[in-house]
Design an enzyme around this catalytic site. Structure first.
Site, PDB file in Angstrom:
ATOM      1  N   LYS A  70       0.910  -1.109   0.168  1.00 29.21           N
ATOM      2  CA  LYS A  70       0.015  -0.147  -0.208  1.00 29.21           C
ATOM      3  C   LYS A  70       0.894   1.235   0.029  1.00 29.21           C
ATOM      4  CE  LYS A  70      -2.069  -0.894   3.697  1.00 29.21           C
ATOM      5  NZ  LYS A  70      -1.984  -2.536   4.134  1.00 29.21           N
ATOM      6  N   THR A  71       1.750   1.296   0.935  1.00 28.28           N
ATOM      7  CA  THR A  71       2.530   2.644   1.139  1.00 28.28           C
ATOM      8  C   THR A  71       3.447   2.728  -0.227  1.00 28.28           C
ATOM      9  OG1 THR A  71       2.585   2.271   3.458  1.00 28.28           O
ATOM     10  CG2 THR A  71       4.306   3.725   2.530  1.00 28.28           C
ATOM     11  N   GLU A 119      -3.422   6.254   0.959  1.00 26.18           N
ATOM     12  CA  GLU A 119      -3.120   4.865   1.356  1.00 26.18           C
ATOM     13  C   GLU A 119      -4.536   4.442   2.420  1.00 26.18           C
ATOM     14  OE1 GLU A 119      -0.236   2.326   4.272  1.00 26.18           O
ATOM     15  OE2 GLU A 119       0.555   4.140   3.359  1.00 26.18           O
TER      16      GLU A 119
END
Length: 470
Positions: free
Chosen positions: A123-124, A167
């Site tokens: 995600k990040t 995010e």
């Protein structure tokens, strides 16, 4: 600029120095809100927010709610804040609205075209890649990320481009507060069972997230990930547009991987998109990172950016702090730090580290994160860590959990086979042990989501000290 919701015009953030909270505070300040907050200790984030005008107290107290005349218009908390927190108790007694962090972020998204990046892993990095690629295309997105971009050193920004990139955290289900135009799901694999309870419940929350996509919006999924691909198939049956990326995809709008060429400083992925073959260079190692870049590429195309400009932006992406972050070199020994804390992440990152290490050995100092995850995945962690040449195992970083009898780093260490393993809970001893083990040409990586990140600089200092004495 979109109108700031009334509830956020005088916001008090509990735990304001945290990765998610500090980003919200940064955007609120940029949009003219009054911001107060509290945190347990001084930090770089706290100092930065104070410099921007936030009133931040150290320690938790009901008195902290009086930073501004009239008191806060809302109290913002994360799932980690307990009901007994004195600021939360005082807010409820006084009738001050209480917002979850995700609700506050959703309020800041109003009036923007929103892209939310979700998934068990990546995600990040994917959110960061998309942000940097859009910035390269001069679209100036607002963004909120769970890590600091190496380019700007920031985890959030208020942009003027009418796009908001965020995010989306599934760990507590809070990403159901968002209604994105573009949703990305990088993969779906069991995790955070301490909150969700079962694998089925964890998987179901992603289906609920996809159902939040705005009418006419887009879902981007990795076609090589079975669970994510199934999510896309179900979404298509419900009338949602779906674009895929990976080696197994077949659609015209899909980014099909034709080849991936690794290199010590990253890699190049050749794809077919809209009938053309394109090379996308990624300056961070590992095919998993190349796949993240393709997710960002497709999301960026949907947001109106040109493919060529996005590819140039991705090639310039300098990484995210704590995502295979270079910490320094002592002689011929390189030291990196990485946030990987799930077996799949650990395995993918160690495969990438192997390429970066070249002919040198890979030494990993690993800190398990959370007792529940350590207990559930001890066998899988052991298998993943066996990809290193030598392992120093620390004890469990409990985060929000209380210790569980019998659940320590030794639970993983005793299952690792084929490589040398050292179980050493004490940080000072582990630092000296790491310095003892490394040889010229080796690559050492500290790994985990806890405070293991402190060890990289300490190991480098110990190696430098020994070099000066030698």
């Amino acid at each position: 600029m979109a109108e700031l919701p009334d509830a956020l015009k005088r916001a008090h953030l509990v735990g304001v120095g945290g990765a998610g909270m500090s980003g919200i505070a940064r955007i609120l300040l940029a949009r003219g809100a009054q911001v107060s907050g509290s945190d347990a200790k001084e930090s770089r984030a706290v100092l930065s927010l104070r410099a921007q005008g936030a009133e931040i107290a150290l320690g938790q107290s009901a008195d902290n709610l009086a930073a501004f005349e009239g008191g806060p218009s809302a109290l913002v908390v994360s799932t980690a804040i307990k009901e007994t927190n004195p600021e939360l108790v005082a807010a409820r007694e006084r009738g001050i609205p209480v917002l979850h962090r995700a609700q506050a972020l959703a309020g800041l998204m109003e009036g923007h075209r929103v892209a939310c990046i979700a998934g068990t892993h990546g995600k990040t990095s994917t959110t960061s890649m998309l942000t940097v690629a859009l910035q390269h295309c001069r679209l100036d997105p607002s963004f909120a990320i769970g890590g600091d971009l190496n380019e700007s050193g920031a985890n959030a920004h208020h942009g003027e481009g009418g796009i908001f990139v965020a995010e989306a955290d599934e760990s507590d289900g809070s990403f159901l507060a968002y209604s994105p135009w573009v949703a990305v799901v990088t993969n779906v694999e069991p995790d955070h069972l301490d909150h969700h309870g079962t694998v089925e419940a964890y998987t179901a929350i992603f289906a609920e997230f996809v159902a939040r996509i705005e009418p006419g919006g887009l879902l981007v999924v990795c076609g090589d990930d079975e669970a994510a691909n199934k999510l896309g198939t179900r979404a298509e049956a419900d009338g949602v547009r779906v674009w895929r990326y990976g080696r197994t995809v077949t659609g015209t709008d899909d980014a099909k991987v034709l080849a991936y060429t690794p290199a010590a400083d990253g890699g190049v992925v050749r794809i077919s998109l809209h009938g053309k073959e394109i090379d996308v260079r990624v300056a961070v190692p590992g095919e998993h990172m190349a796949l993240n870049a393709l997710a960002a590429l497709l999301a960026g195309v949907e947001l109106g950016a040109p493919v060529e400009g996005l590819a140039e932006g991705l090639a310039a992406f300098g990484g995210v702090r704590r995502r295979f972050e270079f910490k320094g070199r002592a002689g011929d020994v390189r030291v990196y730090d990485d946030y990987a804390h799930h077996p799949t992440e650990v395995a993918a990152q160690l495969l990438a580290v192997r390429t970066a290490a070249g002919s040198g050995r890979v030494i990993v100092v690993f800190q398990p994160h959370m007792y529940s995850r350590t207990k559930t995945f001890s066998k899988e962690f052991a298998e993943a860590l066996s990809l290193a040449d030598e392992v120093i195992m620390l004890d469990v970083y409990g985060a929000r959990e209380e210790p569980e009898p019998g659940v320590t780093g030794a639970l993983i260490a005793e299952r690792i086979t084929g490589v040398a393993v050292h179980y050493e809970p004490a940080f000072d001893v582990a630092t000296r042990l790491a310095a003892d083990l490394v040889k010229p040409g080796d690559l050492l990586v500290t790994m985990g989501a806890g405070d293991v990140t402190q060890l990289g600089p300490e190991i480098l200092a110990e190696l430098d000290r020994r070099g000066e004495q030698g």
